[in-house]
Design a protein around this motif. Structure first.
Motif, mmCIF file in Angstrom:
data_model
loop_
_atom_site.group_PDB
_atom_site.id
_atom_site.type_symbol
_atom_site.label_atom_id
_atom_site.label_comp_id
_atom_site.label_asym_id
_atom_site.label_seq_id
_atom_site.Cartn_x
_atom_site.Cartn_y
_atom_site.Cartn_z
ATOM 1 N N GLU A 116 0.813 -1.149 0.051
ATOM 2 C CA GLU A 116 -0.091 0.219 -0.063
ATOM 3 C C GLU A 116 0.756 1.411 -0.072
ATOM 4 O O GLU A 116 0.406 2.378 -0.500
ATOM 5 C CB GLU A 116 -1.002 -0.029 1.189
ATOM 6 C CG GLU A 116 -1.921 -1.027 1.547
ATOM 7 C CD GLU A 116 -3.300 -0.874 1.050
ATOM 8 O OE1 GLU A 116 -3.666 0.082 1.430
ATOM 9 O OE2 GLU A 116 -4.001 -1.829 0.731
ATOM 10 N N ILE A 117 1.936 1.133 0.765
ATOM 11 C CA ILE A 117 2.796 2.252 0.644
ATOM 12 C C ILE A 117 3.484 2.757 -0.728
ATOM 13 O O ILE A 117 4.539 3.598 -0.401
ATOM 14 C CB ILE A 117 3.747 2.279 2.070
ATOM 15 C CG1 ILE A 117 4.647 1.143 1.812
ATOM 16 C CG2 ILE A 117 3.034 2.172 3.295
ATOM 17 C CD1 ILE A 117 5.789 1.183 2.920
ATOM 18 N N GLY A 118 3.521 1.887 -1.547
ATOM 19 C CA GLY A 118 4.337 1.794 -2.872
ATOM 20 C C GLY A 118 4.893 0.805 -2.841
ATOM 21 O O GLY A 118 5.692 0.228 -2.049
ATOM 22 N N ASN A 119 4.873 0.010 -4.327
ATOM 23 C CA ASN A 119 5.530 -0.928 -4.621
ATOM 24 C C ASN A 119 7.023 -0.873 -4.905
ATOM 25 O O ASN A 119 7.528 0.188 -4.840
ATOM 26 C CB ASN A 119 5.013 -1.598 -5.933
ATOM 27 C CG ASN A 119 3.601 -1.932 -5.917
ATOM 28 O OD1 ASN A 119 3.089 -2.114 -4.893
ATOM 29 N ND2 ASN A 119 2.925 -1.855 -6.887
ATOM 30 N N ALA A 120 7.704 -2.068 -4.483
ATOM 31 C CA ALA A 120 9.371 -1.845 -4.697
ATOM 32 C C ALA A 120 9.652 -3.143 -5.546
ATOM 33 O O ALA A 120 9.172 -4.189 -5.371
ATOM 34 C CB ALA A 120 9.881 -2.117 -3.147
ATOM 35 N N ASP A 121 10.261 -2.899 -6.468
ATOM 36 C CA ASP A 121 11.099 -3.791 -7.416
ATOM 37 C C ASP A 121 12.521 -3.920 -7.665
ATOM 38 O O ASP A 121 13.063 -2.661 -7.433
ATOM 39 C CB ASP A 121 10.449 -3.701 -8.907
ATOM 40 C CG ASP A 121 8.966 -3.783 -8.746
ATOM 41 O OD1 ASP A 121 8.386 -4.781 -8.664
ATOM 42 O OD2 ASP A 121 8.160 -2.749 -8.926
ATOM 43 N N GLY A 122 13.145 -4.814 -7.854
ATOM 44 C CA GLY A 122 14.572 -4.754 -8.009
ATOM 45 C C GLY A 122 15.318 -6.213 -8.658
ATOM 46 O O GLY A 122 14.391 -6.974 -8.873
ATOM 47 N N ILE A 123 16.399 -6.076 -8.648
ATOM 48 C CA ILE A 123 17.099 -7.521 -8.964
ATOM 49 C C ILE A 123 17.846 -8.056 -8.182
ATOM 50 O O ILE A 123 18.297 -7.375 -7.081
ATOM 51 C CB ILE A 123 17.859 -7.007 -10.520
ATOM 52 C CG1 ILE A 123 18.760 -6.362 -10.336
ATOM 53 C CG2 ILE A 123 16.781 -6.737 -11.458
ATOM 54 C CD1 ILE A 123 19.787 -6.063 -11.351
ATOM 55 N N PHE A 124 18.376 -9.105 -8.110
ATOM 56 C CA PHE A 124 18.994 -10.003 -7.268
ATOM 57 C C PHE A 124 19.990 -10.718 -8.081
ATOM 58 O O PHE A 124 19.828 -11.734 -8.992
ATOM 59 C CB PHE A 124 18.390 -10.414 -5.880
ATOM 60 C CG PHE A 124 17.491 -11.373 -6.372
ATOM 61 C CD1 PHE A 124 17.999 -12.816 -6.492
ATOM 62 C CD2 PHE A 124 16.229 -11.359 -6.545
ATOM 63 C CE1 PHE A 124 16.959 -14.036 -6.795
ATOM 64 C CE2 PHE A 124 15.245 -12.208 -6.947
ATOM 65 C CZ PHE A 124 15.571 -13.577 -6.888
ATOM 66 N N MET A 125 21.333 -11.277 -7.219
ATOM 67 C CA MET A 125 22.125 -12.402 -7.444
ATOM 68 C C MET A 125 22.485 -13.131 -5.937
ATOM 69 O O MET A 125 22.903 -12.217 -5.168
ATOM 70 C CB MET A 125 23.307 -11.881 -8.347
ATOM 71 C CG MET A 125 24.134 -13.083 -8.525
ATOM 72 S SD MET A 125 25.445 -13.006 -9.544
ATOM 73 C CE MET A 125 26.801 -13.702 -8.755
ATOM 74 N N LEU A 126 22.178 -14.358 -5.994
ATOM 75 C CA LEU A 126 22.318 -14.996 -4.828
ATOM 76 C C LEU A 126 23.140 -16.056 -4.966
ATOM 77 O O LEU A 126 23.132 -16.531 -6.176
ATOM 78 C CB LEU A 126 21.001 -15.668 -4.174
ATOM 79 C CG LEU A 126 19.738 -14.721 -4.062
ATOM 80 C CD1 LEU A 126 18.596 -15.584 -3.863
ATOM 81 C CD2 LEU A 126 19.910 -13.695 -3.063
ATOM 82 N N VAL A 127 24.223 -16.258 -4.127
ATOM 83 C CA VAL A 127 25.118 -17.377 -4.053
ATOM 84 C C VAL A 127 24.542 -18.446 -3.072
ATOM 85 O O VAL A 127 24.742 -18.038 -1.926
ATOM 86 C CB VAL A 127 26.426 -17.117 -3.887
ATOM 87 C CG1 VAL A 127 27.223 -18.247 -4.065
ATOM 88 C CG2 VAL A 127 26.941 -16.060 -4.833
#
Length: 143
Positions: A116-127
């Protein structure tokens, strides 16, 4: 000729066995990611952190630099996402899972948090590394 046939059968068997192990590893890694997604969406950051290696050697690399250690990473998440309104509902898009070596993979993906407070998007790389029979994230780079 007979030796060649035996050799070819052995190569096929080991290749099939290796692919089967890799498929099992990927399924187990996806299970960790699913458990993390559910915990996050329930505002259970400690449950989310169960997917990480509980060690001072854990590394999280984000926009504020490198955070070292499981407890410091949990603290970072708790400060950045203090309420259910901040954690929202998490989804992942996994773009690639690649074997690095026996017992280690990297995962490339996207995260999407609806809130509700605003969407968040991003990318990641996990090991991911298999530690004592459990798949754990040992390094995370997220933006």
């Amino acid at each position: 000729m007979k030796n060649l046939v035996v050799l070819l059968c052995m190569v096929c068997f080991f290749n099939s066995y290796s692919q089967s192990n890799q498929e099992n590893d990927i399924k187990a890694i996806n299970k960790v990611l699913k458990q993390q997604r559910i915990a996050w969406s329930n505002n259970d950051l400690e449950g989310y952190m169960e997917g990480y290696w509980k060690s001072d050697s854990l590394k999280f690399y984000g926009s504020n630099g490198v955070t070292y250690g499981w407890y410091n990473t949990l603290d970072r998440y708790q400060k950045a996402y203090p309420t259910k309104d901040h954690t929202g509902k998490l989804s992942f898009r996994i773009n690639d899972i690649t074997k690095i070596s026996d017992g280690a993979y990297y995962v490339l993906g996207e995260y999407h948090i609806k809130r509700e407070i605003g969407n968040a998007d991003g990318i990641f790389m996990l090991v991911f590394k298999n530690i004592n029979g459990a798949w754990k994230i040992i390094a995370d780079t997220s933006t």
